[in-house]
Design an enzyme around this catalytic site. Structure first.
Site, PDB file in Angstrom:
ATOM      1  N   SER A  92     -52.888 -24.123 -12.615  1.00 26.39           N
ATOM      2  CA  SER A  92     -51.761 -23.218 -12.899  1.00 26.39           C
ATOM      3  C   SER A  92     -52.239 -22.003 -13.683  1.00 26.39           C
ATOM      4  N   GLY A 137     -43.123 -13.103 -14.955  1.00 24.44           N
ATOM      5  CA  GLY A 137     -41.715 -13.416 -15.194  1.00 24.44           C
ATOM      6  C   GLY A 137     -40.840 -13.031 -14.021  1.00 24.44           C
ATOM      7  N   TRP A 183     -39.062 -20.692 -17.821  1.00 26.94           N
ATOM      8  CA  TRP A 183     -40.130 -21.513 -17.207  1.00 26.94           C
ATOM      9  C   TRP A 183     -41.362 -20.676 -16.909  1.00 26.94           C
ATOM     10  N   ASN A 230     -46.762 -15.365  -2.337  1.00 22.78           N
ATOM     11  CA  ASN A 230     -47.571 -15.726  -1.154  1.00 22.78           C
ATOM     12  C   ASN A 230     -49.000 -16.068  -1.530  1.00 22.78           C
ATOM     13  N   ARG A 283     -48.948 -19.321  -3.737  1.00 20.43           N
ATOM     14  CA  ARG A 283     -48.597 -20.508  -2.939  1.00 20.43           C
ATOM     15  C   ARG A 283     -49.749 -20.911  -2.036  1.00 20.43           C
ATOM     16  N   GLY A 337     -50.433 -52.292 -14.377  1.00 21.96           N
ATOM     17  CA  GLY A 337     -50.096 -51.827 -15.729  1.00 21.96           C
ATOM     18  C   GLY A 337     -51.041 -50.741 -16.209  1.00 21.96           C
ATOM     19  N   GLU A 349     -42.927 -22.283  -7.611  1.00 24.75           N
ATOM     20  CA  GLU A 349     -43.411 -21.523  -6.439  1.00 24.75           C
ATOM     21  C   GLU A 349     -42.598 -21.860  -5.189  1.00 24.75           C
ATOM     22  N   THR A 363     -39.080 -24.452  -4.376  1.00 26.87           N
ATOM     23  CA  THR A 363     -38.912 -25.911  -4.332  1.00 26.87           C
ATOM     24  C   THR A 363     -39.185 -26.401  -2.909  1.00 26.87           C
TER      25      THR A 363
HETATM   26  P1  TGC Z   1     -35.150 -11.509   1.262  1.00 27.56           P
HETATM   27  O1  TGC Z   1     -34.259 -11.204   0.127  1.00 27.56           O
HETATM   28  O2  TGC Z   1     -34.615 -11.533   2.643  1.00 27.56           O
HETATM   29  O3  TGC Z   1     -36.456 -10.572   1.333  1.00 27.56           O
HETATM   30  C1  TGC Z   1     -36.716  -9.652   0.383  1.00 27.56           C
HETATM   31  C2  TGC Z   1     -37.937  -8.857   0.809  1.00 27.56           C
HETATM   32  O4  TGC Z   1     -39.105  -9.639   0.557  1.00 27.56           O
HETATM   33  C3  TGC Z   1     -39.853  -9.822   1.769  1.00 27.56           C
HETATM   34  N1  TGC Z   1     -40.396 -11.179   1.718  1.00 27.56           N
HETATM   35  C4  TGC Z   1     -41.679 -11.421   1.513  1.00 27.56           C
HETATM   36  N2  TGC Z   1     -42.729 -10.614   1.339  1.00 27.56           N
HETATM   37  C5  TGC Z   1     -43.924 -11.177   1.131  1.00 27.56           C
HETATM   38  N3  TGC Z   1     -44.089 -12.516   1.085  1.00 27.56           N
HETATM   39  C6  TGC Z   1     -43.059 -13.370   1.241  1.00 27.56           C
HETATM   40  N4  TGC Z   1     -43.233 -14.695   1.164  1.00 27.56           N
HETATM   41  C7  TGC Z   1     -41.780 -12.837   1.475  1.00 27.56           C
HETATM   42  N5  TGC Z   1     -40.546 -13.368   1.673  1.00 27.56           N
HETATM   43  C8  TGC Z   1     -39.720 -12.331   1.819  1.00 27.56           C
HETATM   44  C9  TGC Z   1     -38.841  -9.623   2.869  1.00 27.56           C
HETATM   45  O5  TGC Z   1     -39.484  -9.227   4.054  1.00 27.56           O
HETATM   46  C10 TGC Z   1     -37.990  -8.517   2.285  1.00 27.56           C
HETATM   47  O6  TGC Z   1     -38.694  -7.282   2.390  1.00 27.56           O
HETATM   48  P2  TGC Z   1     -37.909  -5.934   2.710  1.00 27.56           P
HETATM   49  O7  TGC Z   1     -38.978  -4.885   2.803  1.00 27.56           O
HETATM   50  O8  TGC Z   1     -37.194  -6.180   4.009  1.00 27.56           O
HETATM   51  O9  TGC Z   1     -36.966  -5.735   1.554  1.00 27.56           O
HETATM   52  O10 TGC Z   1     -35.802 -12.811   0.878  1.00 27.56           O
HETATM   53  P3  TGC Z   1     -35.884 -14.077   1.742  1.00 27.56           P
HETATM   54  O11 TGC Z   1     -34.531 -14.427   2.316  1.00 27.56           O
HETATM   55  O12 TGC Z   1     -37.020 -14.008   2.687  1.00 27.56           O
HETATM   56  O13 TGC Z   1     -36.243 -15.091   0.577  1.00 27.56           O
HETATM   57  C11 TGC Z   1     -35.391 -16.101   0.241  1.00 27.56           C
HETATM   58  C12 TGC Z   1     -36.230 -17.149  -0.478  1.00 27.56           C
HETATM   59  C13 TGC Z   1     -35.302 -18.248  -0.941  1.00 27.56           C
HETATM   60  C14 TGC Z   1     -37.271 -17.731   0.486  1.00 27.56           C
HETATM   61  C15 TGC Z   1     -36.955 -16.486  -1.662  1.00 27.56           C
HETATM   62  O14 TGC Z   1     -36.037 -15.907  -2.505  1.00 27.56           O
HETATM   63  C16 TGC Z   1     -37.809 -17.479  -2.408  1.00 27.56           C
HETATM   64  O15 TGC Z   1     -38.980 -17.693  -2.070  1.00 27.56           O
HETATM   65  N6  TGC Z   1     -37.253 -18.145  -3.471  1.00 27.56           N
HETATM   66  C17 TGC Z   1     -38.023 -19.038  -4.338  1.00 27.56           C
HETATM   67  C18 TGC Z   1     -38.440 -18.295  -5.567  1.00 27.56           C
HETATM   68  C19 TGC Z   1     -39.739 -18.776  -6.117  1.00 27.56           C
HETATM   69  O16 TGC Z   1     -40.571 -19.342  -5.421  1.00 27.56           O
HETATM   70  N7  TGC Z   1     -39.991 -18.508  -7.364  1.00 27.56           N
HETATM   71  C20 TGC Z   1     -41.271 -18.803  -7.965  1.00 27.56           C
HETATM   72  C21 TGC Z   1     -41.402 -18.165  -9.315  1.00 27.56           C
HETATM   73  S1  TGC Z   1     -43.070 -18.028  -9.874  1.00 27.56           S
HETATM   74  C22 TGC Z   1     -43.569 -19.582 -10.185  1.00 27.56           C
HETATM   75  O17 TGC Z   1     -42.941 -20.547  -9.923  1.00 27.56           O
HETATM   76  C23 TGC Z   1     -44.911 -19.673 -10.800  1.00 27.56           C
HETATM   77  S2  TGC Z   1     -45.456 -21.260 -11.127  1.00 27.56           S
HETATM   78  C24 TGC Z   1     -47.076 -20.854 -11.296  1.00 27.56           C
HETATM   79  C25 TGC Z   1     -47.972 -21.871 -11.782  1.00 27.56           C
HETATM   80  O18 TGC Z   1     -47.870 -22.322 -12.949  1.00 27.56           O
HETATM   81  O19 TGC Z   1     -48.890 -22.200 -10.996  1.00 27.56           O
HETATM   82  P1  FAD Z   2     -32.754 -24.006  -8.952  1.00 26.21           P
HETATM   83  O1  FAD Z   2     -33.098 -22.800  -8.167  1.00 26.21           O
HETATM   84  O2  FAD Z   2     -31.544 -23.996  -9.797  1.00 26.21           O
HETATM   85  O3  FAD Z   2     -32.650 -25.237  -7.932  1.00 26.21           O
HETATM   86  C1  FAD Z   2     -31.940 -26.453  -8.241  1.00 26.21           C
HETATM   87  C2  FAD Z   2     -31.929 -27.341  -6.980  1.00 26.21           C
HETATM   88  O4  FAD Z   2     -31.197 -26.689  -5.939  1.00 26.21           O
HETATM   89  C3  FAD Z   2     -33.320 -27.610  -6.413  1.00 26.21           C
HETATM   90  O5  FAD Z   2     -33.396 -28.949  -5.982  1.00 26.21           O
HETATM   91  C4  FAD Z   2     -33.402 -26.679  -5.216  1.00 26.21           C
HETATM   92  O6  FAD Z   2     -34.285 -27.145  -4.194  1.00 26.21           O
HETATM   93  C5  FAD Z   2     -31.963 -26.723  -4.725  1.00 26.21           C
HETATM   94  N1  FAD Z   2     -31.606 -25.577  -3.881  1.00 26.21           N
HETATM   95  C6  FAD Z   2     -31.863 -24.281  -4.104  1.00 26.21           C
HETATM   96  N2  FAD Z   2     -31.377 -23.519  -3.099  1.00 26.21           N
HETATM   97  C7  FAD Z   2     -30.796 -24.368  -2.227  1.00 26.21           C
HETATM   98  C8  FAD Z   2     -30.114 -24.195  -0.979  1.00 26.21           C
HETATM   99  N3  FAD Z   2     -29.923 -22.989  -0.435  1.00 26.21           N
HETATM  100  N4  FAD Z   2     -29.657 -25.293  -0.369  1.00 26.21           N
HETATM  101  C9  FAD Z   2     -29.825 -26.527  -0.911  1.00 26.21           C
HETATM  102  N5  FAD Z   2     -30.453 -26.762  -2.077  1.00 26.21           N
HETATM  103  C10 FAD Z   2     -30.931 -25.680  -2.726  1.00 26.21           C
HETATM  104  N6  FAD Z   2     -41.313 -19.103 -12.715  1.00 26.21           N
HETATM  105  C11 FAD Z   2     -41.854 -17.880 -12.954  1.00 26.21           C
HETATM  106  O7  FAD Z   2     -41.274 -16.852 -12.636  1.00 26.21           O
HETATM  107  N7  FAD Z   2     -43.090 -17.780 -13.524  1.00 26.21           N
HETATM  108  C12 FAD Z   2     -43.805 -18.864 -13.906  1.00 26.21           C
HETATM  109  O8  FAD Z   2     -44.942 -18.727 -14.416  1.00 26.21           O
HETATM  110  C13 FAD Z   2     -43.240 -20.160 -13.683  1.00 26.21           C
HETATM  111  N8  FAD Z   2     -43.899 -21.283 -14.108  1.00 26.21           N
HETATM  112  C14 FAD Z   2     -43.277 -22.497 -14.027  1.00 26.21           C
HETATM  113  C15 FAD Z   2     -43.864 -23.618 -14.619  1.00 26.21           C
HETATM  114  C16 FAD Z   2     -43.206 -24.843 -14.607  1.00 26.21           C
HETATM  115  C17 FAD Z   2     -43.825 -26.032 -15.296  1.00 26.21           C
HETATM  116  C18 FAD Z   2     -41.957 -24.961 -13.952  1.00 26.21           C
HETATM  117  C19 FAD Z   2     -41.246 -26.286 -13.891  1.00 26.21           C
HETATM  118  C20 FAD Z   2     -41.383 -23.866 -13.348  1.00 26.21           C
HETATM  119  C21 FAD Z   2     -42.015 -22.618 -13.394  1.00 26.21           C
HETATM  120  N9  FAD Z   2     -41.399 -21.469 -12.882  1.00 26.21           N
HETATM  121  C22 FAD Z   2     -41.962 -20.238 -13.087  1.00 26.21           C
HETATM  122  C23 FAD Z   2     -40.051 -21.545 -12.343  1.00 26.21           C
HETATM  123  C24 FAD Z   2     -39.957 -22.117 -10.940  1.00 26.21           C
HETATM  124  O9  FAD Z   2     -40.392 -21.200  -9.993  1.00 26.21           O
HETATM  125  C25 FAD Z   2     -38.500 -22.533 -10.714  1.00 26.21           C
HETATM  126  O10 FAD Z   2     -38.275 -23.701 -11.495  1.00 26.21           O
HETATM  127  C26 FAD Z   2     -38.175 -22.776  -9.270  1.00 26.21           C
HETATM  128  O11 FAD Z   2     -38.249 -21.599  -8.506  1.00 26.21           O
HETATM  129  C27 FAD Z   2     -36.766 -23.395  -9.096  1.00 26.21           C
HETATM  130  O12 FAD Z   2     -35.815 -22.693  -9.828  1.00 26.21           O
HETATM  131  P2  FAD Z   2     -34.814 -23.501 -10.809  1.00 26.21           P
HETATM  132  O13 FAD Z   2     -35.642 -24.369 -11.678  1.00 26.21           O
HETATM  133  O14 FAD Z   2     -33.941 -22.529 -11.459  1.00 26.21           O
HETATM  134  O15 FAD Z   2     -34.006 -24.461  -9.848  1.00 26.21           O
END
Ligand code: TGC
Ligand code: FAD
Length: 387
Positions: A95, A134, A166, A244, A247, A344, A367, A369
């Protein structure tokens, strides 16, 4: 008949170049000799082993796939193998490197000005400046389009208000890449830790990723100079393209965690004698172990193929979603099953299975769910957006 390596039944090693194998082996040595002696205690004490950062940097693991600015310019498979070996140690180590490389250095490299690249990237590659990313907000991380953090223009500066949740590395970060809504769409800002109104608060009592720092970030009228705005991207495609990259690495990491668990279970079941024979001589243990080897082999082939597609510039986000979903689910199931095979003993930190299982509970959520990635594939197959 020749016997196969139990941890590489398909001889996937042969698909790697000499350089890729050399990089993997160097990281494996670091993990075995330097990280694993520390990790269980760090996990127990909920402490990130920051003392490892200089050696991680010396090995060239920070921003390893970026070109120039003190970065190693390695190919995608090498970056994947780095993630795999680090996560064989602990998901927290991977991470740290994912966030620094893919979520902080990558956006500066891809979307930053020349001044920003020269100012930050060499220091970040050297591990002297640590970043955090963030995007997620408290009201729901899966839907970043509902972003409430806002930046408004004020002369040559921006005024930032909001909160992020988070955030990996938050409390050790010198800079935060913060995504905020503006009148012009979502934009990225480099927030420096000593800017007035910026605060990181560590999240405690985590049962997962305990050897990693996770924080909340607060922005209360933080004044950010326009020179700290990433000038070359607007809209959600900015943060989503960083995801991207990260992931992609995360598809490889859990292969390492699962391999560590399989090795531990093979050793344990081979030595543990019950009812007059080793546990590994029973049918039910063999079915479980065989299933683990099958799933690890498939996961390795998915990530190997993704790496080659990435280097050819043909990687599609839905392909990354499929592998992130498959490989994290694979590792989580394997870690839980190995924990059971250890009886155990499996509940202690003397063995790694429970630590990996607990860590992977975060990896399956962050990254994107598992559900988010399933819905990405569903949309790709049907053309219907079911979010
Ligand atoms: P949409 O709103 O339709 O698209 C917006 C714009 O983004 C483009 N796009 C992408 N571009 C590059 N890579 C991708 N994977 C892309 N996905 C979408 C899209 O073409 C559009 O561009 P434009 O020019 O037309 O405006 O978005 P969508 O409907 O495709 O996305 C919906 C969804 C649910 C898939 C997206 O919102 C999503 O992936 N949600 C999950 C959020 C998430 O993963 N958060 C992670 C936070 S960071 C983290 O967790 C770090 S943990 C790190 C660690 O400790 O290792
Ligand atoms: P929510 O989005 O509230 O989801 C709750 C539940 O609803 C989940 O089970 C989900 O799968 C489900 N759900 C969501 N959408 C739908 C749908 N359309 N239909 C049915 N079910 C749905 N984020 C950052 O920006 N930067 C970081 O560095 C980072 N580091 C992290 C480190 C840790 C240890 C953790 C736990 C998280 C981190 N995150 C970070 C945040 C992480 O990306 C989010 O936790 C994740 O994207 C899910 O968001 P949420 O926790 O708010 O859950």
């Amino acid at each position: 008949m020749r016997s196969l390596d139990p941890l590489d039944l398909y001889e996937i090693d042969d698909l790697l170049s000499d350089e890729e194998r050399m990089i993997r082996d160097a990281v494996a040595r670091f993990v075995d000799e330097k990280a694993l002696p520390l990790i269980p205690k760090c996990f127990d004490e909920a402490r990130f082993p920051a003392e490892l950062i200089p050696e991680i940097a010396d090995l060239g693991l920070l921003g390893s796939s970026l070109e120039g600015y003190g970065c190693a310019g390695l190919n995608a498979t090498s970056y994947g193998l780095i993630c795999q070996e680090l996560e064989r140690g602990d998901s927290g180590l991977r991470s740290f490197v994912s966030v620094q490389s893919s979520l902080c250095m990558y956006p500066i490299h891809a979307f930053g000005s020349e001044e920003q690249k020269e100012r930050w990237l060499p220091e970040m590659a050297a591990g002297r400046v640590i970043g955090c990313f963030g995007l997620t907000e408290p009201h729901g991380g899966s839907d970043p389009s509902n972003m409430k953090t806002r930046a408004r223009k004020d002369g040559d500066d921006w005024i930032l208000n909001g909160a992020k949740m988070w955030i990996t590395n938050g409390n050790i970060a010198d800079i935060a890449i913060v995504w905020a809504q503006t009148d012009d769409g979502v934009q990225g800002f480099i927030v420096e830790k000593d800017f007035d109104g910026y605060e990181a608060r560590e999240i405690h009592a985590k049962m997962s990723l305990r050897a990693s720092i996770t924080s909340e970030l607060y922005f209360d009228n933080v004044r950010v100079p326009d020179a700290n705005r990433l000038p070359n991207v607007k809209g959600l495609k900015g943060p989503l393209s960083c995801l991207n990259q990260a992931r992609y690495g995360i598809t490889w990491g859990p292969i390492g965690a699962a391999t560590a668990c399989l090795k531990e279970a093979l050793d344990y079941c081979g030595e543990r004698e019950l009812f007059g024979r080793p546990v590994s001589a029973t049918q039910s243990a063999q079915v479980k172990l065989a299933d683990m080897a099958r799933r690890i082999t498939s996961a390795k082939l998915l990530s190997w193929r993704l790496g080659r597609l990435k280097d050819e510039g043909k990687l599609h986000p839905s392909q990354v979603s499929l592998a992130k979903w498959n490989n994290v689910r694979m590792a989580l199931d394997i870690a839980r099953e190995c924990r059971d095979l250890l009886g155990g003993s499996g509940i202690t930190l003397e063995y790694s299975a429970i630590r990996h299982a607990l860590n992977l509970e975060s990896v399956i959520t962050y990254e994107g769910t598992e559900t988010v990635h399933q819905l990405v594939i569903g949309r790709e197959l049907t053309g219907h957006n079911a979010f």
